[in-house]
Design a protein around this motif. Structure first.
Motif, short mmCIF file in Angstrom:
data_model
loop_
_atom_site.label_atom_id
_atom_site.label_comp_id
_atom_site.label_asym_id
_atom_site.label_seq_id
_atom_site.Cartn_x
_atom_site.Cartn_y
_atom_site.Cartn_z
N ILE A 345 0.85 -1.19 0.00
CA ILE A 345 0.00 0.00 0.00
C ILE A 345 0.89 1.24 0.00
N ASP A 346 0.62 2.18 -0.89
CA ASP A 346 1.43 3.40 -0.98
C ASP A 346 0.53 4.61 -1.18
N LEU A 347 0.08 5.18 -0.06
CA LEU A 347 -0.79 6.36 -0.12
C LEU A 347 0.00 7.65 -0.34
N ILE A 348 1.28 7.61 -0.03
CA ILE A 348 2.11 8.80 -0.20
C ILE A 348 2.42 9.03 -1.68
N GLY A 349 2.44 7.95 -2.45
CA GLY A 349 2.75 8.07 -3.87
C GLY A 349 4.23 7.95 -4.16
N ASP A 350 4.97 7.30 -3.23
CA ASP A 350 6.42 7.17 -3.43
C ASP A 350 6.74 6.54 -4.77
N ALA A 351 6.03 5.49 -5.13
CA ALA A 351 6.33 4.79 -6.38
C ALA A 351 5.72 5.52 -7.58
N ASP A 551 8.10 18.85 -6.98
CA ASP A 551 6.65 18.72 -6.82
C ASP A 551 6.19 19.87 -5.92
N LYS A 552 5.62 20.90 -6.52
CA LYS A 552 5.25 22.08 -5.75
C LYS A 552 3.97 21.89 -4.94
N THR A 553 3.36 20.73 -5.05
CA THR A 553 2.21 20.44 -4.18
C THR A 553 2.69 19.87 -2.85
N ASP A 554 4.00 19.63 -2.75
CA ASP A 554 4.61 19.10 -1.53
C ASP A 554 5.49 20.19 -0.94
N LEU A 555 5.27 20.52 0.32
CA LEU A 555 6.01 21.59 0.98
C LEU A 555 7.51 21.41 0.87
N LYS A 556 7.97 20.15 0.98
CA LYS A 556 9.40 19.87 0.97
C LYS A 556 9.94 19.50 -0.41
N GLY A 557 9.11 19.65 -1.44
CA GLY A 557 9.60 19.48 -2.80
C GLY A 557 9.32 18.15 -3.45
N GLY A 558 8.87 17.16 -2.68
CA GLY A 558 8.51 15.89 -3.29
C GLY A 558 9.59 14.83 -3.20
N LYS A 559 9.27 13.67 -3.76
CA LYS A 559 10.11 12.48 -3.63
C LYS A 559 11.45 12.62 -4.32
N ASP A 560 11.52 13.38 -5.42
CA ASP A 560 12.76 13.50 -6.16
C ASP A 560 13.84 14.19 -5.32
#
Length: 873
Positions: A345-351, A551-560
């Motif tokens: 299960i990956d709700l964060i969207g890591d993958a 990823d500007k929808t993520d405060l810390k910039g996202g998974k990348d």
């Protein structure tokens, strides 16, 4: 002696000589584990070790190219007259030195039906030493045949690597260290730069933003997740199912299962709290809480939702068979929104999101801008390499670059050939696709004959030719590499699989890492291609470019950006700041902490401007090197700026304590004169005693609760900095007592420091690298959020109990594994830190307290609260 003909023909570098002076004391336990960065002469050091050990040896490497380098270095650096011929490349015909690969040994091992025959092979040929080059590869299949051999026949194991696989799966890491042993010595990058074996270098980050399609995909994904969580919270059938879960309804009968998976139990309670259900005190009581305890139950966020669904749909599925109708209805919902794949299960969207961002076509434009900039600056001196993960052969022939929607060798090639100057100096080098400009064919003949190759023009770009080889590709790789070294090719695109490890091209001065692999090992190996020094070019500097799609929808910039941060933990480099220092980690680049409402263009312009200062870079390295003599390890405990005063959920000193006292003081400065004036009539009419009672009553009403909070905060957090220093002292004394630190006690001291932002740093000085690593690992176990230690420390004196304060710490595994060692740590803890209770967590009452401690730290469960760093000082 077996190797009396071998003698190093040159002079050892100072760091190499220091290592050789000490290695014999490390190998007396049949282990030698060395970290040596690319460019440190790891191979020639290995040959010298082999010579001094003086026993028949099997040298293993991950590839044929690296295997052949061993024999080449042997003949070039250790043989004066006649060639040394007591070596073999064939496991069936071993000699004094047998060079082979891990793959070959694994195949050799599998052909023996009777494993005794495999072990007898080594006895028969008297092979007593294993030299494991690039040992970080040894985690899975290749590991087995070596570990069995080591355990059975007690062979000496010498392991060489640039980066141990610290960030791999814990089981893999454990297997790696069981085979290679603890790290005995490490050669420092600053020493190599100082000696000229590595060039001055700097890392730069170039940002891009997803295109509209990708932004819509991210927004749509997050929207679907939010809608799904809302639907769960409104689903009466699901809520009833959770309320009737055996952990909730039959808690006392399922204690063993709860203790085995406390996160699952916590997720159930947190969900019920989020939907307005009252949590019975009996459920919290089994965790060790009493009526007086203040319990902050966290928000039911995506992390907790992931834990809940992972257990319901995977881990606990069989036991929940009676509720299959609910789960059968739930499963299609999670699959529909792409958050359930391969039993995960990956709700964060890591993958899902990471694949989108890391492979974003926006990075193609970043590569073009970087290469254009570097070529404008370096002209014909440019030697640029772009490394990526996949070839993407489907883009070999393409009519229009606007149709490219993936990152890969061929997409990068087409972007660069159409958008940069001097495209004739561009080439592709992979294991299956090699492309050069047709004008370079004649130059090709300077290094190789034409007869083994066909040159086929590309249909979409006829000025370029695809080279088809009729023989082994290794010769073609060698030819293209020589053309690059001579400057006939200045821009080379390849895969990390072929060029990321073992490939030697010292002229590289610009490296673009267009790879989304974030592992320590791969990243460090790729980066190592650009930081080698170059003979006859003393002014060489290396710029290493890292690509990030924000990823500007993520405060810390996202998974990348998160993957990049992890990647940087393996790099020791120079700071960007005015005060120059050398340290591991991405903090030295001073990147933003938050990426909402920030200009990507400004960040990239700054990076491009900084990258032009190559001569300044050399001076900064020299300056930084002068300020240190050795690498040491430290651990930083973070101060959370984004949630500043969340005291119940933090285990560190916060500046809020100071500000609370200040606020109280300011309040009193206004309060006292006003109260005195208003109650002067009481003093005059009823006397001093009534006046004092009146003032105290007013004070209690106005400031009583605030004073209580300030005192509680100060007791809980005001001494934590001092406690960290005391904890360090207790740990140091305990490690000395159990002989894990053998350096003279008078040479050792613990250093603690509070940084301006509130982060705290602790390190140990005067020890060797091995001892420092043990200390830092143990400190991290003590101060990180509670996991599953064998022993737990409860620090709560009588005064603290009155204020409802309890601090929990873990006893490090190196003490917890043995009762005797734990007793030594307990004695020193009580002497330096203060009275505390040591609790064994493997019985019923201990497990209750352990779960209570973990629940108190739940808010930190998904945060990185500490960070290890390697610094030069």
């Amino acid at each position: 002696m077996l190797f009396k003909k071998l003698e190093f023909k040159f002079t050892w570098r100072s760091y190499q000589q220091n290592f050789l002076n000490n290695f014999l004391k490390h190998i007396d336990d049949n282990h030698l584990h060395v970290i040596a960065p690319p460019g440190s002469g790891k191979t020639i050091l290995g040959i010298e070790i082999m010579k001094q050990v003086g026993k028949k040896i099997l040298v293993l490497s991950p590839t044929l190219t690296i295997r052949n380098q061993w024999e080449d270095r042997l003949q070039s650096f250790f043989v004066n007259d006649a060639q040394f011929d007591d070596f073999s490349f064939d496991l069936n015909q071993p000699k004094a030195i047998t060079f082979s690969t891990y793959q070959s040994l694994h195949s050799f091992y599998k052909k023996f039906e009777n494993k005794e025959d495999y072990f007898n092979y080594f006895k028969k040929h008297k092979i007593e030493v294993l030299m494991l080059d690039e040992a970080h590869h040894l985690k899975n299949e290749w590991w087995k045949c070596l570990f069995e051999l080591k355990e059975r026949d007690k062979l000496t194991v010498i392991a060489l690597t640039a980066t141990p696989p610290y960030d791999s799966d814990p089981l893999e890491v454990s297997k790696y260290f069981r085979l290679c042993g603890t790290v005995d010595d490490e050669i420092a990058v600053p020493d190599l730069v100082k000696e000229g074996d590595l060039c001055p270098h700097q890392d730069y980050v170039f940002f891009s933003e997803p295109n509209d399609l990708e932004i819509n995909f991210i927004a749509d994904f997050r929207g679907k997740i939010a809608d799904f969580i809302d639907s769960l919270s409104a689903d009466e059938e699901f809520i009833k199912f959770i309320e009737c879960h055996r952990f909730v309804m039959h808690t006392n009968n399922t204690l063993d299962q709860i203790y085995a998976n406390p996160e699952y139990f916590s997720a159930l309670l947190i969900f019920l709290k989020s939907v307005g259900k009252e949590i019975k005190f009996e459920l919290l009581e089994i965790l060790g809480f009493n009526v007086k305890d203040k319990i902050d139950i966290p928000v039911f966020d995506l992390n907790w939702a992931s834990i809940l669904l992972q257990n319901l749909l995977v881990t606990d599925r069989e036991i929940l068979e009676k509720n299959e109708s609910v789960l059968h209805k739930l499963e299609p919902q999670v699959r529909k929104i792409n958050i359930f794949d391969k039993s995960k299960i990956d709700l964060i969207g890591d993958a899902v999101l990471y694949r989108s961002l890391s492979n974003s076509p926006s990075k193609l434009k970043s590569i073009v801008e970087i290469i254009k900039h570097e070529e404008d600056l370096l002209k014909d001196e440019l030697r640029a390499v772009v490394l990526t993960d996949y070839i993407k052969k489907e883009f070999l022939e393409i009519e229009n670059i606007s149709s490219i929607n993936r990152l890969g060798v061929m997409p990068i090639f087409h972007y660069l050939r159409t958008q940069v100057d001097k495209s004739e100096n561009l080439a592709v080098l992979t294991g299956t696709v090699v492309v050069i400009h047709h004008s370079k064919i004649e130059l090709f003949s300077l290094f190789d004959t034409f007869e083994n190759y066909s040159f086929i023009p590309l249909i979409s770009a006829p000025e370029f030719v695809f080279i088809s080889s009729k023989t082994a590709v290794s010769k073609l790789v060698d030819t293209i590499t020589k053309m690059f070294e001579h400057g006939y090719i200045t821009k080379l695109i390849g895969t990390k699989a072929l060029l990321g490890e073992g490939w030697d091209a010292p002229s590289i001065n610009t490296l673009v890492l267009a790879s989304f692999v974030g592992s320590f090992v791969s990243s460090n190996q790729m980066r190592g291609r650009a930081i080698r020094s170059q003979r006859n070019n003393l002014n060489k500097t290396g710029n290493i470019w890292h690509l990030v799609c924000i990823d500007k929808t993520d405060l810390k910039g996202g998974k990348d950006i998160e993957t990049l941060r992890r990647r940087f933990d393996a790099f020791v480099g120079i700071s960007k700041s005015e005060k120059t220092y050398i340290e591991s980690g991405i903090e030295r680049l001073e990147l933003p902490e938050k990426y909402i409402d920030i200009s990507i263009t400004d960040l990239n312009t700054d990076a491009l401007n900084q990258s032009e200062l190559r001569s300044d870079l050399s001076m900064r390295w020299k300056s930084a090197i002068l300020h240190g003599t050795t690498l040491s390890r430290e651990i930083k405990q973070y101060y959370e700026n984004d949630k500043p005063y969340n005291l119940q959920k933090q285990q560190k000193f916060h500046d809020v304590v100071k500000y609370s006292f200040l606020e109280l003081g300011v309040g009193l400065s206004f309060f006292i004169p006003e109260v005195l004036i208003k109650n002067l009539n009481v003093l005059l009419s009823k006397g001093i005693i009534s006046f004092v009672y009146t003032v105290l009553t007013a004070f209690g009403l106005a400031f009583g609760y605030k004073t209580y909070k300030v005192l509680k905060n100060y007791i809980q957090f005001g001494f934590i900095f001092k406690n960290l220093s005391k904890i360090g002292e207790a740990l140091k004394e305990s490690l000395i007592e159990i002989n894990l630190i053998t350096t003279k006690k008078e040479n050792i001291f613990v250093k603690t420091e509070v940084l301006p932002k509130g982060d705290m740093i602790i390190s140990i000085k005067g020890t060797n690298d091995f001892e420092s690593t043990i200390f830092i690992n143990a400190i991290q176990e003590i101060i990180e959020p509670i996991k599953t230690p064998r022993y737990l420390i409860l620090k709560a004196n009588l005064f603290k109990k009155e204020f409802d304060i309890q601090n929990f710490y873990s006893v490090p595994q190196i003490f917890g594994d043995k009762k005797k060692n734990c007793a030594i740590f307990e004695k020193n803890w009580k002497q330096y830190v203060g009275e505390s209770e040591f609790i064994y967590t493997r019985h019923l009452e201990g497990r209750k307290i352990l779960l209570k401690a973990r629940l108190m730290h739940l808010s930190n469960s998904f945060k990185k609260t500490t960070k290890k760093a390697v610094i030069w000082n």
